[in-house]
Design a protein around this motif. Structure first.
Motif, short mmCIF file in Angstrom:
data_model
loop_
_atom_site.label_atom_id
_atom_site.label_comp_id
_atom_site.label_asym_id
_atom_site.label_seq_id
_atom_site.Cartn_x
_atom_site.Cartn_y
_atom_site.Cartn_z
N PRO A 60 -0.21 4.80 0.31
CA PRO A 60 -1.45 5.93 0.20
C PRO A 60 -0.67 7.54 0.00
O PRO A 60 -1.24 8.24 -0.53
N ARG A 85 -3.92 -0.32 -2.69
CA ARG A 85 -3.74 -1.33 -1.81
C ARG A 85 -3.74 -2.64 -2.78
O ARG A 85 -4.84 -2.66 -3.52
N ASP A 137 0.84 -1.07 -0.25
CA ASP A 137 0.12 -0.02 0.00
C ASP A 137 0.70 1.35 0.21
O ASP A 137 1.98 1.34 0.61
N SER A 188 -5.28 2.26 4.95
CA SER A 188 -4.46 3.20 4.18
C SER A 188 -4.13 4.54 5.16
O SER A 188 -3.28 5.26 5.18
#
Length: 137
Positions: free
Chosen positions: A42, A48, A40, A72
């Motif tokens: 962010p 993800r 992931d 996230s």
């Protein structure tokens, strides 16, 4: 640990080198099996996803004390707090990738101007080196 410096672990920052997110960094959030992990990113717009280890390269950067399967939003806060993206941008590896992208985007005239500047620099350095050599002799 032995001779391996970069182990696959939760919190390890990886560079994606295949697919739509090529060149972006992400964090290993969970390990699926011996060939895949959930990553992931962010802060770098990496969704993800389950990704094969063949498609990523492990970096030296590790997010400290990261719980498995963190979502996230908390992950983004941890990345901001520990300044992971800034740490990545300071590495020689990241700077080399930026330089490579910049050179690939250069036009023919830009390459010509760069060649002329390098020639001028080389001339100045060689002249100063010759003066120093002459003084020592």
């Amino acid at each position: 640990q032995g001779s391996f410096k970069r182990l696959v672990e939760v919190g390890r920052v990886v560079l994606i080198n295949d697919g739509a997110d090529t060149g972006k960094i992400a964090v290993i959030v969970d390990i699926v099996d011996h060939n895949r992990a959930i990553v992931d990113g962010p802060t770098t717009n990496v969704p993800r996803q389950v990704i094969a280890f063949k498609k990523v390269v492990l970096t030296d950067i590790v997010v400290k004390r990261l719980p498995r399967t963190i979502s996230s939003k908390p992950l983004a806060k941890v990345l901001e707090k520990q300044q992971i993206v800034e740490a990545w941008q300071k590495t020689a590896w990241a700077q080399k990738l930026v330089t490579r992208e910049r050179r690939a985007a250069m036009s023919d005239f830009d390459r010509f101007k760069l060649m002329r500047l390098k020639k001028q620099q080389r001339f100045i350095v060689d002249r100063q080196a010759a003066l120093l050599k002459k003084e020592r002799a």
